[in-house]
Design a protein around this motif. Structure first.
Motif, PDB file in Angstrom:
ATOM      1  N   HIS A   3       0.858  -1.269   0.065  1.00  0.00           N
ATOM      2  CA  HIS A   3       0.099   0.071  -0.250  1.00  0.00           C
ATOM      3  C   HIS A   3       0.916   1.432  -0.161  1.00  0.00           C
ATOM      4  N   THR A   4       2.146   1.265   0.806  1.00  0.00           N
ATOM      5  CA  THR A   4       2.772   2.357   0.871  1.00  0.00           C
ATOM      6  C   THR A   4       3.802   2.483   0.018  1.00  0.00           C
ATOM      7  N   ARG A   5       4.392   1.322  -0.799  1.00  0.00           N
ATOM      8  CA  ARG A   5       5.622   0.970  -1.693  1.00  0.00           C
ATOM      9  C   ARG A   5       6.619   1.317  -0.967  1.00  0.00           C
ATOM     10  N   THR A   6       6.543   0.494  -0.044  1.00  0.00           N
ATOM     11  CA  THR A   6       8.010   0.275   0.893  1.00  0.00           C
ATOM     12  C   THR A   6       8.675  -1.091   0.750  1.00  0.00           C
ATOM     13  N   HIS A   7       9.954  -0.918   0.339  1.00  0.00           N
ATOM     14  CA  HIS A   7      10.657  -2.151   0.543  1.00  0.00           C
ATOM     15  C   HIS A   7      10.594  -2.998   1.693  1.00  0.00           C
ATOM     16  N   TYR A   8      10.707  -4.441   1.562  1.00  0.00           N
ATOM     17  CA  TYR A   8      10.081  -5.170   2.942  1.00  0.00           C
ATOM     18  C   TYR A   8      11.415  -6.305   2.794  1.00  0.00           C
ATOM     19  N   ILE A   9      11.729  -6.603   4.037  1.00  0.00           N
ATOM     20  CA  ILE A   9      12.596  -7.844   4.368  1.00  0.00           C
ATOM     21  C   ILE A   9      12.181  -8.581   5.454  1.00  0.00           C
ATOM     22  N   ASP A  10      12.198  -9.893   5.527  1.00  0.00           N
ATOM     23  CA  ASP A  10      11.896 -10.428   6.810  1.00  0.00           C
ATOM     24  C   ASP A  10      13.175 -11.697   7.041  1.00  0.00           C
ATOM     25  N   THR A  11      13.142 -12.245   8.034  1.00  0.00           N
ATOM     26  CA  THR A  11      14.214 -13.162   8.311  1.00  0.00           C
ATOM     27  C   THR A  11      13.731 -14.632   8.348  1.00  0.00           C
ATOM     28  N   ALA A  12      12.636 -14.897   8.310  1.00  0.00           N
ATOM     29  CA  ALA A  12      12.098 -16.349   8.270  1.00  0.00           C
ATOM     30  C   ALA A  12      10.631 -16.287   7.960  1.00  0.00           C
ATOM     31  N   SER A  13      10.199 -17.483   7.636  1.00  0.00           N
ATOM     32  CA  SER A  13       8.828 -17.788   7.240  1.00  0.00           C
ATOM     33  C   SER A  13       8.311 -18.845   7.981  1.00  0.00           C
ATOM     34  N   CYS A  14       6.791 -19.043   7.785  1.00  0.00           N
ATOM     35  CA  CYS A  14       6.388 -20.064   8.781  1.00  0.00           C
ATOM     36  C   CYS A  14       6.484 -21.415   8.303  1.00  0.00           C
ATOM     37  N   GLY A  15       7.240 -21.662   7.223  1.00  0.00           N
ATOM     38  CA  GLY A  15       7.152 -22.831   6.431  1.00  0.00           C
ATOM     39  C   GLY A  15       7.271 -22.876   5.132  1.00  0.00           C
ATOM     40  N   PRO A  16       7.443 -23.975   4.669  1.00  0.00           N
ATOM     41  CA  PRO A  16       7.350 -24.187   2.794  1.00  0.00           C
ATOM     42  C   PRO A  16       6.272 -23.437   2.098  1.00  0.00           C
ATOM     43  N   GLN A  17       5.070 -23.777   2.848  1.00  0.00           N
ATOM     44  CA  GLN A  17       4.066 -23.122   2.180  1.00  0.00           C
ATOM     45  C   GLN A  17       3.713 -21.992   2.067  1.00  0.00           C
ATOM     46  N   TRP A  18       4.015 -21.410   3.335  1.00  0.00           N
ATOM     47  CA  TRP A  18       3.894 -19.939   3.667  1.00  0.00           C
ATOM     48  C   TRP A  18       5.038 -19.201   2.717  1.00  0.00           C
ATOM     49  N   LEU A  19       6.398 -19.608   2.671  1.00  0.00           N
ATOM     50  CA  LEU A  19       7.142 -19.124   1.912  1.00  0.00           C
ATOM     51  C   LEU A  19       6.710 -19.012   0.449  1.00  0.00           C
ATOM     52  N   GLN A  20       6.464 -19.979  -0.127  1.00  0.00           N
ATOM     53  CA  GLN A  20       5.898 -20.326  -1.551  1.00  0.00           C
ATOM     54  C   GLN A  20       4.606 -19.116  -1.776  1.00  0.00           C
ATOM     55  N   LYS A  21       3.792 -19.113  -0.809  1.00  0.00           N
ATOM     56  CA  LYS A  21       2.720 -17.955  -0.800  1.00  0.00           C
ATOM     57  C   LYS A  21       3.290 -16.631  -0.914  1.00  0.00           C
ATOM     58  N   GLN A  22       4.420 -16.211  -0.076  1.00  0.00           N
ATOM     59  CA  GLN A  22       5.097 -14.880  -0.006  1.00  0.00           C
ATOM     60  C   GLN A  22       5.599 -14.739  -1.481  1.00  0.00           C
ATOM     61  N   LEU A  23       6.477 -15.676  -1.909  1.00  0.00           N
ATOM     62  CA  LEU A  23       7.152 -15.509  -3.323  1.00  0.00           C
ATOM     63  C   LEU A  23       6.350 -15.387  -4.311  1.00  0.00           C
ATOM     64  N   SER A  24       4.896 -15.988  -4.294  1.00  0.00           N
ATOM     65  CA  SER A  24       3.752 -15.576  -5.278  1.00  0.00           C
ATOM     66  C   SER A  24       3.444 -14.113  -5.452  1.00  0.00           C
ATOM     67  N   TRP A  25       3.883 -13.388  -4.363  1.00  0.00           N
ATOM     68  CA  TRP A  25       3.520 -11.915  -4.607  1.00  0.00           C
ATOM     69  C   TRP A  25       4.538 -11.240  -5.218  1.00  0.00           C
ATOM     70  N   ASN A  26       5.201 -11.872  -6.085  1.00  0.00           N
ATOM     71  CA  ASN A  26       6.081 -11.222  -6.964  1.00  0.00           C
ATOM     72  C   ASN A  26       5.724 -10.300  -8.075  1.00  0.00           C
ATOM     73  N   ASP A  27       4.713 -10.558  -8.752  1.00  0.00           N
ATOM     74  CA  ASP A  27       4.276  -9.662  -9.637  1.00  0.00           C
ATOM     75  C   ASP A  27       3.591  -8.322  -8.918  1.00  0.00           C
ATOM     76  N   ARG A  28       2.980  -8.461  -7.816  1.00  0.00           N
ATOM     77  CA  ARG A  28       2.545  -7.571  -7.029  1.00  0.00           C
ATOM     78  C   ARG A  28       3.625  -6.423  -6.646  1.00  0.00           C
ATOM     79  N   PHE A  29       4.553  -7.007  -6.208  1.00  0.00           N
ATOM     80  CA  PHE A  29       5.751  -6.253  -5.782  1.00  0.00           C
ATOM     81  C   PHE A  29       6.391  -5.296  -6.947  1.00  0.00           C
TER      82      PHE A  29
END
Length: 400
Positions: A94-120
């Protein structure tokens, strides 16, 4: 550069202490749902820097709460509970702010985060998923080793610690929630033929692994981890990689305690009613454990994380092991932190350095191994997190 840290526990405090050393950072927001530790840290840091340091109360579960601090922020480091990653990512979009995290909740969560590639990408911002020590440094170390080989057979991530702790009870050197969750999950691994798969039970495939001295040989187990979700596809497959996994050196008492928690159902995050109060059993267990930041000065020994990549170079078999190693006592004497959280808090700061220097300009959602390893590792060492390489070469067998 104006940076916010959401989650000011041990790792967040490490990152904050490092960020104020950067000539690029002009503003630092310390945000948490509980602002006590953040306020105390801000008082200390203001004595050391001219950086504008602010403290904000933020609920990472609430997109609007996160958005409220991002108006002029260039980059958000989310170092809170991984279960809140998606809400925080939504706020950054929403604010066009770069984002970094240090861990995910597991493989499925990570895949969902990476699936936002086009949105970012459409928002013109970068999201880096899992840039701590492991995942994070481990991914970049694997990339460094893979780049050094002509062909790759396997990528093996190994995490070991030979320390003892001055605490008589069950504890974890990093987030207790994450430790319980990932160690009791079915371990994931990757093969070229079937992609990501899972071993049927926790603590699979116990083996002895030789870590660099003075750690030596430790018993390691397959554990659910982010690296096996991405490394095979992003950097392994192109060089013929057949297998990727993660193994963690676990003390027998730690393993036995986790097995008891599972047997009693105390690892569950599903709420139950106890004397009229609804609680999640795992939350009760975690509440009885010390916070990792409070173990500083009480841990004695060495921690090491590395990537062992096996393959071929110039028609010879070759193994490249890229690793970092730290002494808990030495890290505490220099920083007042214990080594495990210190090793996790430095890598995201290096990414901030690279973005500020114009060396990390891509957009979208990426795992850490897509970062250029050479400038990253150079800056990691400059910030005091040393790493090294062990290489072993042997001739290919000639069949006549």
């Amino acid at each position: 550069m104006r940076v916010a840290i959401l989650g000011v526990g041990g790792v967040g405090q490490v990152s904050a202490c490092e960020l104020i050393k950067s000539r690029f950072v002009t503003k630092l927001v310390l945000a948490d749902i509980s602002i006590g530790p953040a306020a105390e840290l801000a008082l200390e840091l203001r004595r050391e820097t001219d950086v504008d340091i602010q403290v904000k109360r933020v609920d990472a579960r609430d997109v609007s709460s996160v958005r409220s601090i991002l108006g002029d922020i260039d980059l958000l480091l989310h170092i809170g509970l991984p279960e809140n990653n998606l809400a925080v990512m939504e706020a950054c979009l929403h604010t066009r702010t770069h984002y970094i995290d240090t861990a995910s909740c597991g493989p499925q969560w990570l895949q969902k985060q990476l699936s936002w590639n086009d949105r970012f990408r459409e928002a013109g911002i970068l999201g880096i998923m899992g840039l701590g020590c492991d995942p994070g440094f481990s991914n970049i170390a694997a990339r460094y080793a893979v780049d050094a080989l002509d062909e790759v057979d396997a990528i093996l991530i190994r995490d070991g610690d030979n320390s003892v702790v001055d605490y008589d009870g069950f504890c974890s050197y990093f987030s207790p929630q994450t430790a319980i969750q990932e160690c009791l999950a079915k371990p994931n691994y990757w093969t070229a033929s079937k992609g990501e798969q899972y071993y049927p039970t926790p603590f699979a495939n116990k083996e002895e692994f030789e870590f660099p001295e003075p750690i030596g040989w430790l018993d390691c187990y397959n554990v659910e981890h982010e690296e096996a979700t991405t490394l095979g596809e992003t950097i392994g497959r192109a060089k013929g990689c057949q297998y990727v996994d993660f193994k963690y050196a676990l003390h027998p008492e730690f393993v036995n305690t986790l097995k008891v928690l599972r047997y009693l159902g105390l690892d569950s995050d599903e709420e139950i009613e106890v004397k009229g109060v609804r609680v999640a059993p795992r939350d009760v267990v975690v509440t009885t454990m010390p916070k990792p930041v409070d173990l500083a000065g009480k841990i004695h020994g060495y921690s090491s994380v590395g990537a062992l990549v096996k393959g071929r170079k110039d028609n010879k078999r070759k193994e490249v092991y890229v690793y970092t190693i730290a002494n808990h006592d030495e890290v505490f004497q220099k920083t007042e932190f214990q080594a495990t959280i210190w090793q996790t808090g430095i890598p995201p700061v290096v990414a901030v350095d690279m973005m500020a220097e114009g060396l990390l300009t891509m957009t979208g959602c990426i795992p850490p191994e897509l970062i250029d390893p050479i400038p990253f590792l150079e800056r990691l060492k400059a910030r005091g997190m040393n790493w090294d390489v062990i290489e072993k070469t042997s001739p290919l067998l000639q069949i006549t």
